[in-house]
Design an enzyme around this catalytic site. Structure first.
Site, short mmCIF file in Angstrom:
data_model
loop_
_atom_site.label_atom_id
_atom_site.label_comp_id
_atom_site.label_asym_id
_atom_site.label_seq_id
_atom_site.Cartn_x
_atom_site.Cartn_y
_atom_site.Cartn_z
N CYS A 1 0.56 -1.17 -0.23
CA CYS A 1 0.37 -0.08 0.08
C CYS A 1 0.80 1.47 0.40
CB CYS A 1 -1.10 -0.19 0.95
SG CYS A 1 -2.32 1.35 0.93
N ILE A 2 0.75 1.93 0.91
CA ILE A 2 1.71 3.52 1.07
C ILE A 2 3.09 2.72 0.88
CG2 ILE A 2 1.67 4.05 3.53
CD1 ILE A 2 1.13 6.74 3.38
#
Length: 605
Positions: free
Chosen positions: A339-340
């Site tokens: 993800c991030i």
């Protein structure tokens, strides 16, 4: 003698007394809970209006578009209204006629099936069926009115549609006690006990969240880190202000020579990948014969206000890579970003290319966005009306607090993550389940204010990494500079990182060796998908010159988890087998047992 001529028995009297005692006890509980409720609500801190909903500009645009539609195409608007009025009135007349004739059955019901209305009374009881049909007719009318606003551009139309759906979901009759047959039946069956328990649950949630109404999705007492969740054996072998580095103990006599370093997102905590032995990706990778390291990020407080993307890259990613190389005496390692953390890993790899640092042999990306030209469902929260509010709050407090992130993600699936849990907890009086994934979901983290704003402005709003280049650590890096062999996993129904956007970003990376896997299910369940369950399958297609639609159309479906497919990709990039490495064998001091200390830090309210 009783009024109906029956003689009261001692058992009747005792039963009645027992009921009164129960009633009186419940009244006392309600009084006590009311006092606690008032005290909990008094803790609530004001939330800036900019973080409560879209700005006025969006409402003005929607109203202007509707007025223009009325002026330019009155027949269409009138047709909508007449159609809605006709349906509503016809249904009302049919229901009234049946009641007048003593027919206590509802009129024909052609409304679509909706799992919120699963109780048979929604079909058979004339009152509840009338409510359901009228609600669904109103929902359809609102949806059609918004869909036909031709003067709204695509993005504004998407936002108006999203917030209209939120209003529709909020007003469902199931969300109110007087119009929820499940809750009413249960209250009768339990002599009101369910409502008292529901009030207890409500008060507890308010107390837990300092006056904010956030539904606890899982039983917080059911899990303890390191005991029945996040239990894979390992040790903390490095710590700085940004993270703890965990090295996991081997379960095989030999391991691949090249170690693997996993960067989880710092929104929530790393143990989503180590919930239980049966569904732990970390444990599974260790069992395949790899030396596995995981970064456990700090849960920042106000002292991290000036920590930005530069610090996450230099003190986080680059430092962790250097530490793993030093501990294992290996010049190259394999890395994973989720993800991030996958987005930031991409920035790091581009920066490393500019610095001629070849420490990474291959990279894997889980549900990672790097091209934000299509922001997906999350894009409704990325306009200036919201981001300006986040920036102002970040300057005031130094943080993007977990409350705002959790609420935003929850509203993307409001029926599943807000209203249905609230109904079960507050109306039905049910205790939250002992569910590991939901426990993790509620274990919140804050974000440093500076980092959050840099991410939202430069990456998501301006899409700089995929276009003009993103400035980090004194350099301007571009997506095309990510040139290591890579594998990316997207999830088919991911509402946070849409897989097509993830695919488009991967296609723009400069690597000549790219693999993309598409897992069934969503952002979490699609990744936490152990082979032993045989639950979700995955798709493969080696041709990444195709558009995402063409790639999917030509992809081959495979039953079962993507984990073994990915491991088969990683294995030839991981070197020969060597004696297993045990944490501490390198002479590095053991600072704590896994899962470490940072993972136990709670978010400041």
């Amino acid at each position: 003698m009783a009024g109906d001529g029956a003689v009261k028995t001692p058992e009747d009297t005792a039963e009645k007394t027992l009921d009164l005692d129960k009633l009186n006890a419940n009244i006392v509980k309600i009084e006590e809970l009311s006092a606690r409720l008032a005290a909990a609500l008094a803790q609530k801190k004001p939330i800036p209006p900019a973080l409560q909903g879209p700005g006025q500009e969006l409402f003005v645009k929607a109203a202007s578009a509707y007025m223009a539609e009325m002026m330019n195409n009155p027949a269409r608007v009138i047709e909508h209204q007449v159609g809605y009025w006709g349906k509503t009135l016809r249904h009302y007349i049919e229901a009234q006629n049946r009641l007048a004739q003593g027919n206590l059955t509802p009129p024909p019901d052609e409304t679509p099936k909706d799992r919120r209305f699963g109780n048979p009374l929604w079909e058979t009881n004339p009152f509840f069926n009338f409510l359901k049909q009228q609600y669904l007719m109103n929902s359809e009318a609102l949806h059609d009115a918004v869909s036909d606003l031709e003067l709204l551009d695509g993005h504004d139309r998407k936002r108006v549609d999203y917030f209209t759906k939120q209003l529709i979901n909020m007003m469902a009759p199931t969300n109110f006690l007087a119009t929820n047959p499940d809750a009413l039946q249960h209250a009768v069956e339990t002599e009101g006990e369910s409502l008292v328990k529901g009030l207890e649950n409500l008060v507890r949630d308010l107390e837990d969240h300092h006056g904010e109404l956030v539904v606890n999705l899982a039983n917080k007492e059911a899990f303890k880190l390191g005991e029945n969740i996040a239990t894979t054996k390992g040790s903390v072998v490095f710590r700085n202000r940004m993270f703890e580095l965990i090295q996991y103990a081997p379960t095989t006599e030999t391991v691949h020579k090249i170690p693997l370093l996993l960067f989880p997102p710092w929104i929530n905590k790393f143990y989503i990948l180590d919930l239980r032995e049966q569904n732990s990706l970390i444990k599974w990778i260790v069992d395949q014969g790899y030396t596995v390291f995981v970064v456990s990020w700090v849960n920042p407080n106000e002292g991290y206000a000036e920590v930005g993307m530069d610090q996450y890259v230099e003190e986080g990613f680059l430092t962790a890579i250097a530490q793993v190389k030093e501990i294992t005496s290996e010049p190259k390692i394999n890395v994973i970003g989720y993800c991030i953390a996958g987005t930031t890993l991409s920035l790091t790899l581009a920066l490393m290319k500019q610095r001629k640092d070849a420490s990474v042999k291959s990279a894997t990306f889980f549900t990672t966005l790097t091209d934000f030209s299509d922001q997906g469902e999350f894009g409704v929260f990325l306009d200036d009306d919201f981001v300006d509010g986040i920036e102002a709050e970040a300057k005031r407090t130094g943080l993007m607090k977990s409350l705002y992130m959790n609420r935003t993600f929850s509203y993307l699936r409001s029926n599943d993550l807000i209203y249905q849990p609230a109904i079960r907890s507050y109306m039905m009086g049910e205790a939250p389940p002992a569910f590991d994934l939901l426990y993790w979901n509620g274990d919140a983290t804050n974000l440093p204010g500076k980092m959050a704003v840099e991410y939202l402005r430069g990456l998501t709003q301006r899409d700089e990494f995929a276009t003009v280049g993103y400035k980090v650590c004194g350099s301007t890096v571009h997506l095309s500079e990510v040139n290591v062999p890579l594998c990316a996993i997207g999830c088919e129904t991911d509402h946070i990182a849409a897989w097509k956007s993830s695919y488009n970003g991967i296609c723009q990376m400069g690597s000549k060796n790219k693999t993309f896997l598409l897992s069934e299910s969503g952002h979490i369940a699609g990744i936490v998908n152990p082979p032993s369950k045989g639950k979700y399958g995955h798709y493969t297609n080696p041709d990444m010159t195709l558009s995402s639609e063409e790639w999917q159309a030509g992809a081959e479906f495979h039953k079962g988890s993507w984990w073994p497919t990915w491991e088969a990709w990683l294995k030839p990039k991981s070197g020969k087998m060597v004696p297993a490495r045990v944490p501490g064998d390198s002479g590095r001091a053991i600072l704590a047992d896994a899962p470490g200390t940072y993972v136990k830090m709670t978010a400041t309210p």
